[in-house]
Design a protein around this motif. Sequence first.
Motif, PDB file in Angstrom:
ATOM      1  N   UNK A 171      45.305 -38.901  48.191  1.00 44.85           N
ATOM      2  CA  UNK A 171      45.345 -40.380  48.348  1.00 44.85           C
ATOM      3  C   UNK A 171      43.835 -40.565  49.465  1.00 44.85           C
ATOM      4  N   UNK A 172      43.206 -41.405  48.828  1.00 43.99           N
ATOM      5  CA  UNK A 172      42.181 -42.053  49.527  1.00 43.99           C
ATOM      6  C   UNK A 172      42.353 -42.523  51.150  1.00 43.99           C
ATOM      7  N   UNK A 173      43.139 -42.915  50.794  1.00 39.42           N
ATOM      8  CA  UNK A 173      43.113 -44.028  52.217  1.00 39.42           C
ATOM      9  C   UNK A 173      44.609 -44.544  52.961  1.00 39.42           C
ATOM     10  N   UNK A 174      44.723 -45.340  53.512  1.00 40.82           N
ATOM     11  CA  UNK A 174      45.578 -46.094  54.119  1.00 40.82           C
ATOM     12  C   UNK A 174      45.200 -47.487  54.618  1.00 40.82           C
ATOM     13  N   UNK A 175      46.348 -48.166  54.166  1.00 44.90           N
ATOM     14  CA  UNK A 175      45.502 -50.273  54.904  1.00 44.90           C
ATOM     15  C   UNK A 175      47.027 -50.749  55.116  1.00 44.90           C
ATOM     16  N   UNK A 176      47.648 -51.862  55.776  1.00 44.10           N
ATOM     17  CA  UNK A 176      48.587 -52.421  56.078  1.00 44.10           C
ATOM     18  C   UNK A 176      49.152 -53.615  54.243  1.00 44.10           C
ATOM     19  N   UNK A 177      50.302 -53.291  54.555  1.00 49.25           N
ATOM     20  CA  UNK A 177      50.730 -54.731  53.938  1.00 49.25           C
ATOM     21  C   UNK A 177      52.374 -55.506  54.847  1.00 49.25           C
ATOM     22  N   UNK A 178      52.451 -56.846  54.417  1.00 42.97           N
ATOM     23  CA  UNK A 178      54.086 -57.027  55.181  1.00 42.97           C
ATOM     24  C   UNK A 178      54.438 -56.840  53.219  1.00 42.97           C
ATOM     25  N   UNK A 179      55.915 -56.595  53.334  1.00 39.92           N
ATOM     26  CA  UNK A 179      56.286 -56.384  52.439  1.00 39.92           C
ATOM     27  C   UNK A 179      57.135 -58.272  52.210  1.00 39.92           C
ATOM     28  N   UNK A 180      56.394 -59.319  52.210  1.00 44.16           N
ATOM     29  CA  UNK A 180      57.071 -60.653  52.426  1.00 44.16           C
ATOM     30  C   UNK A 180      58.508 -61.115  51.115  1.00 44.16           C
ATOM     31  N   UNK A 181      59.516 -60.705  51.322  1.00 41.96           N
ATOM     32  CA  UNK A 181      60.810 -61.388  50.679  1.00 41.96           C
ATOM     33  C   UNK A 181      61.265 -62.697  50.617  1.00 41.96           C
ATOM     34  N   UNK A 182      61.772 -62.530  49.589  1.00 41.89           N
ATOM     35  CA  UNK A 182      62.493 -63.721  49.714  1.00 41.89           C
ATOM     36  C   UNK A 182      63.709 -63.684  49.423  1.00 41.89           C
ATOM     37  N   UNK A 183      64.951 -63.264  50.358  1.00 37.70           N
ATOM     38  CA  UNK A 183      66.382 -62.809  50.206  1.00 37.70           C
ATOM     39  C   UNK A 183      67.242 -63.559  49.295  1.00 37.70           C
ATOM     40  N   UNK A 184      66.833 -64.854  49.531  1.00 33.01           N
ATOM     41  CA  UNK A 184      68.129 -65.452  48.762  1.00 33.01           C
ATOM     42  C   UNK A 184      67.612 -65.056  47.602  1.00 33.01           C
ATOM     43  N   UNK A 185      66.826 -65.286  46.950  1.00 28.98           N
ATOM     44  CA  UNK A 185      66.737 -64.620  46.059  1.00 28.98           C
ATOM     45  C   UNK A 185      66.174 -63.392  45.222  1.00 28.98           C
ATOM     46  N   UNK A 186      66.251 -62.544  46.016  1.00 30.93           N
ATOM     47  CA  UNK A 186      66.508 -61.341  46.196  1.00 30.93           C
ATOM     48  C   UNK A 186      67.957 -60.848  44.753  1.00 30.93           C
ATOM     49  N   UNK A 187      68.898 -61.817  46.242  1.00 31.29           N
ATOM     50  CA  UNK A 187      70.304 -61.818  45.828  1.00 31.29           C
ATOM     51  C   UNK A 187      70.706 -61.825  44.303  1.00 31.29           C
ATOM     52  N   UNK A 188      70.487 -63.151  44.272  1.00 33.80           N
ATOM     53  CA  UNK A 188      70.905 -63.949  43.718  1.00 33.80           C
ATOM     54  C   UNK A 188      70.628 -63.570  41.968  1.00 33.80           C
ATOM     55  N   UNK A 189      69.074 -62.940  41.370  1.00 34.84           N
ATOM     56  CA  UNK A 189      68.798 -62.300  40.647  1.00 34.84           C
ATOM     57  C   UNK A 189      69.007 -61.257  40.492  1.00 34.84           C
ATOM     58  N   UNK A 190      69.868 -60.368  41.382  1.00 31.27           N
ATOM     59  CA  UNK A 190      70.349 -59.329  41.552  1.00 31.27           C
ATOM     60  C   UNK A 190      69.029 -57.561  41.221  1.00 31.27           C
ATOM     61  N   UNK A 191      68.107 -58.311  41.610  1.00 35.89           N
ATOM     62  CA  UNK A 191      66.812 -57.423  41.507  1.00 35.89           C
ATOM     63  C   UNK A 191      65.649 -57.881  42.423  1.00 35.89           C
ATOM     64  N   UNK A 192      64.287 -56.841  42.185  1.00 37.75           N
ATOM     65  CA  UNK A 192      64.291 -57.073  44.074  1.00 37.75           C
ATOM     66  C   UNK A 192      62.613 -57.842  43.782  1.00 37.75           C
ATOM     67  N   UNK A 193      62.155 -57.552  42.312  1.00 37.86           N
ATOM     68  CA  UNK A 193      61.050 -58.169  41.217  1.00 37.86           C
ATOM     69  C   UNK A 193      60.408 -59.970  41.869  1.00 37.86           C
ATOM     70  N   UNK A 194      61.482 -60.934  41.300  1.00 38.78           N
ATOM     71  CA  UNK A 194      61.370 -62.045  42.161  1.00 38.78           C
ATOM     72  C   UNK A 194      61.123 -62.559  43.134  1.00 38.78           C
ATOM     73  N   UNK A 195      61.848 -62.202  43.745  1.00 38.67           N
ATOM     74  CA  UNK A 195      62.151 -62.335  45.516  1.00 38.67           C
ATOM     75  C   UNK A 195      61.138 -61.295  45.970  1.00 38.67           C
ATOM     76  N   UNK A 196      60.047 -60.990  45.572  1.00 42.03           N
ATOM     77  CA  UNK A 196      59.029 -59.817  46.234  1.00 42.03           C
ATOM     78  C   UNK A 196      57.273 -60.532  45.621  1.00 42.03           C
ATOM     79  N   UNK A 197      57.212 -60.862  44.910  1.00 43.99           N
ATOM     80  CA  UNK A 197      56.398 -61.858  43.948  1.00 43.99           C
ATOM     81  C   UNK A 197      55.969 -63.120  43.911  1.00 43.99           C
ATOM     82  N   UNK A 198      56.691 -63.569  44.693  1.00 46.19           N
ATOM     83  CA  UNK A 198      56.018 -65.193  44.811  1.00 46.19           C
ATOM     84  C   UNK A 198      54.345 -65.123  45.596  1.00 46.19           C
ATOM     85  N   UNK A 199      53.895 -66.118  44.800  1.00 49.43           N
ATOM     86  CA  UNK A 199      53.041 -66.312  45.114  1.00 49.43           C
ATOM     87  C   UNK A 199      52.304 -65.745  46.526  1.00 49.43           C
TER      88      UNK A 199
END
Length: 301
Positions: A171-199
């Motif tokens: 480990x080099x170090x630590x930072x903070x991330x806000x894992x913003x998620x489109x819950x409806x896309x997550x549910x619709x596509x049955x996986x996480x990538x699209x709902x997690x990866x919007x610009x």
Amino acid sequence: MKFATAKLHSRTFVGLVMDEKVMDLHKAEKKLFELETIPETLIECVSEGEKFVRHVEQLVEWSKKKNSEESGSYIYPLSDVDLLAPIPEPRKNVICIGKNYRDHAIEMGSEADIPEHIMVFTKAPTSVIGHMEGIDAHEGVTEALDYEGELAVVIGKTGKNIPKAEALDYVFGYTIINDVTARDLQKRHKQFFIGKSLDATCPMGPFLVHKSMVEDAGDLRVETRVNGELRQSGSTKDMIFPIAEMIETLSKGMTLEAGDIIATGTPSGVGKGFHPPKFLRKGDQVDITIEPIGTLSNPVE
């Protein structure tokens, strides 16, 4: 040590944060040593590991010996710069650990959703933004945009099949991330990538804190506020799978490289967990605090 990728006017630089000031490491090195050996990006600096850290320590010591007029050419008030994500352009997807807090797993379903093994998904590099940059509401794409405050680990050296006992050495170090998620896309596509990866849905920062500043990354408070209202308040000591175990598991048969980013999961209190849900809307403000890193703040636009 607390590092940043900062921008002053049209110049982007690697900075060392000292109280309410930031040292432009490139300019400091040139002024103090008449050298230009520090890499242009923080991800390249991270790849140099402890060599980079020792060099920065030397710069700080030499800077203290110079008068204030000279240091003023490479040390600026923090309020004068824009803070980009510490690693604005990750080489790979951001690695994310899902449902790593028991209460969050339950709020997303039930006790049956508590994982027995580490759950892994990723966010595209194009989703990354910095402190105070706008989270894109993506109106017309999603109606269920959610927040997730998380501690993120930045890997400092390349490794594979890393045993748990040695994992934190990588480990080099630590930072903070806000894992913003489109819950409806997550549910619709049955996986996480699209709902997690919007610009513009992966705020990161405001700083990258070297591990020497963090006494125990397994005992840090994670707090998320939306429009000033405390929504999430948890501790990394409550993670189901601790950081060393994440690194051991991820590196089994897969090489982790310097600069790789691992988001370690979020405590309970996400928008979807409320009844009715409290999803993000344009005009909202999200603030995530993890000390000693600081507060990552972003408006929703």
